[in-house]
Motif scaffolding. Structure first.
Motif, PDB file in Angstrom:
ATOM      1  N   PHE A   1       0.824  -1.209   0.000  1.00 43.04           N
ATOM      2  CA  PHE A   1       0.000   0.000   0.000  1.00 43.04           C
ATOM      3  C   PHE A   1       0.863   1.267   0.000  1.00 43.04           C
ATOM      4  N   ALA A   2       2.046   1.175   0.630  1.00 40.96           N
ATOM      5  CA  ALA A   2       2.967   2.322   0.582  1.00 40.96           C
ATOM      6  C   ALA A   2       3.430   2.546  -0.856  1.00 40.96           C
ATOM      7  N   LEU A   3       3.684   1.452  -1.560  1.00 38.39           N
ATOM      8  CA  LEU A   3       4.086   1.540  -2.972  1.00 38.39           C
ATOM      9  C   LEU A   3       2.977   2.183  -3.806  1.00 38.39           C
ATOM     10  N   ALA A   4       1.751   1.745  -3.536  1.00 35.29           N
ATOM     11  CA  ALA A   4       0.613   2.302  -4.275  1.00 35.29           C
ATOM     12  C   ALA A   4       0.477   3.798  -3.999  1.00 35.29           C
ATOM     13  N   HIS A   5       0.774   4.206  -2.770  1.00 35.56           N
ATOM     14  CA  HIS A   5       0.712   5.628  -2.411  1.00 35.56           C
ATOM     15  C   HIS A   5       1.790   6.410  -3.161  1.00 35.56           C
ATOM     16  N   ALA A   6       2.998   5.840  -3.196  1.00 36.74           N
ATOM     17  CA  ALA A   6       4.101   6.496  -3.910  1.00 36.74           C
ATOM     18  C   ALA A   6       3.774   6.605  -5.398  1.00 36.74           C
ATOM     19  N   TYR A   7       3.157   5.579  -5.923  1.00 34.04           N
ATOM     20  CA  TYR A   7       2.749   5.537  -7.330  1.00 34.04           C
ATOM     21  C   TYR A   7       1.709   6.627  -7.615  1.00 34.04           C
ATOM     22  N   THR A   8       0.790   6.837  -6.657  1.00 27.28           N
ATOM     23  CA  THR A   8      -0.210   7.909  -6.791  1.00 27.28           C
ATOM     24  C   THR A   8       0.488   9.268  -6.897  1.00 27.28           C
ATOM     25  N   CYS A   9       1.463   9.471  -6.002  1.00 29.30           N
ATOM     26  CA  CYS A   9       2.191  10.752  -6.024  1.00 29.30           C
ATOM     27  C   CYS A   9       2.945  10.917  -7.335  1.00 29.30           C
ATOM     28  N   ALA A  10       3.523   9.815  -7.834  1.00 32.19           N
ATOM     29  CA  ALA A  10       4.288   9.882  -9.092  1.00 32.19           C
ATOM     30  C   ALA A  10       3.369  10.251 -10.257  1.00 32.19           C
TER      31      ALA A  10
END
Lengths: 592, 34
Positions: free
Chosen positions: B14-23
């Motif tokens: 989920f942290a990865l998905a959050h980082a992906y959202t920001c990207a």
């Protein structure tokens, strides 16, 4: 193929098209926060929930905030399910005293149900306690479906709003989808299922003494005599209703909707298929109503219906053919005697109370939508019949699709379709007054490319590394490839149905399918929300003579064509090595 | 130990998905050079 079969298929789609309009009208009222007949009961519940959780319903969210709220909710519910699974031996409602679930399987199942996939690498009646089924799994059937609906509504708001930075409030959309749509319909549907004989109890499993003793060879090679049979019980009807309605598909029993306690009669079977398509069809009509162009909603629904019909026709035709190897086994057999031994076609893996027409229709419906419930074993279908469910998922789960997920997936294809139409006439593409620009196309391409990248990548690794991917495979050759390809397709497409023949309860498959399910859900949702956020910021351009109309049969044809061409270009090579090769070899006398 | 790793894995996803959202959000903010 029989007249009776076609009549049932026609009745099914007629009911869906008749129910789509009232369902769409109701969904529009729910998400526009307009008055509904359930308000006197549900408004106080909604207000109480917001007060308890500190949610401010008027607070609007940017697309990134909407995404973060959705991710936070999904993470929390995934953790809850994992903990319930691991500690089920310490918790109540476990009359069979089932042990806690092994970590890799618990992780796989938690992500599976969070992502609306409901892939099951286990036999539920021998693994999950009643509490785990209710608190860990059935709750996710509501939540993950409600998340999908909320996301679809957010996308539509992106289309309808002008020069806005926000897409609504995730918590409000989630609450209203659950309270106004999923819970009331599930209650009614559960009662209908109970009337047909679906069980609903908390009793320990029954033991029946066999009328005739069975002599079998155990896994240790020693002969054993079986004198009793355990008959699993449980709160099935309440889970069954939302399993179908929320396009989840995870069965209470291993045999899923082929089990007589889950799906006892032809009527319950018909209602189950109807409930899979009910909300996705209504959401297409909701799209038209919300964007102020009801004809657009019907045009999208028409594209879905055309693709559904093609799948059903192909699957029904393929399964109506006799297996050529059985036919050829008796060298003197005529086609007539072969058909007599295989009445109506290929009955392997099918329930006699459903027959070929309802098995083929169920397979098409459950994989067109991202449901994944099964009433027959797709692995036992003819190669071309088995290819149909796989192709349905490979098209991106947009043919009706998952609750909400199907619509937002379809809208990404709509953006690609109008982009291609714009390229053909040399104009900046527009969709309902919004100009489609580079960022929208970049995000659409990201959405479309993640899907094959995960499926084909993991399939290739599994095939090339025998110790990982092939060690638990029951069949070799093209059929074995189909089993692996289907597993990753089903996981990434968040469908959850299994092709069988593959024991996926290994470390490799548990972990890799977990990654496929997670990325197939959330890594596709994020670019979709990014498109919605970007569309919301734009002005609405008045339609001109050069605007491509999105309400006509030409639009339906273009949209259908784009979906088929993207799917075919991406996956046809893999399909030729799997089901297509198997079909050709079957007619040459080889089986796998 | 395995439980801790599995929970960490869920949180990492989920942290990865959050980082992906920001990207994805930053991609929009990036100035265009064409």
């Amino acid at each position: 193929m029989s007249l009776n079969g076609w009549l049932q298929i026609s009745l099914f789609i007629a009911c869906i098209l008749l129910l789509a309009k009232p369902m769409g009208a109701y969904l529009t009222r729910v998400f526009d926060r307009r008055k509904t007949f359930l308000d006197p009961i549900l408004n106080p519940c909604e207000r109480l929930l917001y007060r308890l959780t500190g949610i401010k319903p008027e607070q609007e969210m940017r697309w990134t905030e909407y995404a973060v709220a959705m991710l936070t909710f999904s993470a929390a519910t995934a953790l809850l399910t994992y903990i319930v699974e691991r500690t089920q031996h310490l918790l109540p409602f476990n009359p069979q005293h089932l042990p806690g679930i092994e970590p890799a399987l618990a992780l796989n199942t938690a992500i599976s149900f969070t992502t609306n996939t409901n892939w099951q690498s286990y036999s539920p009646e021998g693994t999950m306690s009643y509490l785990t089924q209710m608190l860990g799994l059935a709750t996710h059937n509501f939540w993950s479906a409600a998340v999908g609906m909320a996301l679809a509504v957010a996308f539509i708001r992106g289309i309808t709003r002008r020069e806005a930075n926000t897409l609504g409030n995730f918590w409000v959309d989630l609450t209203r989808a659950t309270l106004w749509v999923l819970v009331p319909i599930s209650i009614c549907f559960s009662i209908a299922l109970v009337s047909q004989g679906v069980i609903q109890n908390f009793k320990p499993y029954d033991t029946a003494r066999l009328v005739e003793q069975q002599k079998v060879t155990g896994i240790d090679g020693k002969p054993t005599t079986i004198t009793t049979q355990t008959i699993a019980q449980g709160p099935v009807a309440s889970q069954e209703a939302i399993k179908m309605l929320g396009t989840n598909g995870g069965g209470f029993f291993n045999a899923n909707s082929a089990h007589p306690f889950e799906n006892p009669t032809p009527l319950s079977n018909f209602l189950q298929m109807l409930s899979i398509f009910l909300i996705p069809a209504g959401m297409a009509i909701m799209l038209g109503k919300m964007v102020g162009s009801p004809k657009h909603g019907w045009a999208v629904l028409a594209a879905m219906t055309v693709l559904w019909f093609a799948a059903t026709l192909t699957c029904y035709w393929a399964e109506s053919q006799p297996n050529p190897l059985i036919h050829n086994a008796d060298q003197h057999a005529s086609l007539t005697t072969s058909l007599a031994s295989q009445p109506g076609g290929n009955m392997e893996g099918k329930e006699v109370r459903f027959g070929i027409a309802n098995s083929a229709l169920f397979a098409a419906v459950t994989t067109d939508a991202s449901c994944g419930a099964v009433n027959s074993m797709h692995d036992s279908f003819t190669p071309l019949g088995g290819m149909v469910p796989m192709v349905n998922i490979l098209l991106g789960e947009v043919v009706f699709g998952g609750v909400g997920a199907g619509l937002y997936g379809m809208l990404v294809f709509v953006i690609m379709a109008v982009f291609i139409a714009g390229l053909m006439v040399g104009r900046t593409p527009e969709y309902l007054g919004k100009k489609i620009e580079a960022y929208d196309v970049q995000m659409s391409m990201l959405y479309l490319l993640i899907f094959p990248f995960i499926i084909l990548g993991f399939t290739a690794v599994s095939v090339l590394m025998p110790n990982l991917g092939l060690s638990s495979l029951a069949n070799h050759g093209p059929h074995g490839l189909s089993e692996i390809l289907y597993a990753y397709t089903s996981a990434t497409g968040n469908n959850g149905s299994a092709f069988a023949g593959l024991n996926a309860n290994t470390h490799w498959y548990n972990y890799s399918l977990t990654v496929a399910m997670f990325f197939g859900r959330f890594m596709m949702i994020v670019p979709m929300l990014a498109i919605a956020g970007n569309l919301a910021r734009k002005k609405i351009v008045p339609a001109s003579a050069g605007t491509f109309p999105v309400t006509t049969p030409l639009f339906t044809l273009l949209l259908t064509g784009v979906i088929v061409i993207v799917g075919a270009l991406t996956f046809f090579p893999a399909l030729t090595l799997g089901p297509i090769l198997e079909h050709l070899l079957l007619h040459a006398g080889h089986t796998f | 130990m395995t439980d801790a790793l599995c929970i960490l894995l869920i949180l990492t996803f989920f942290a990865l998905a959050h980082a992906y959202t920001c990207a994805c959000d930053r991609l929009k903010a990036k100035p265009r050079h064409d």
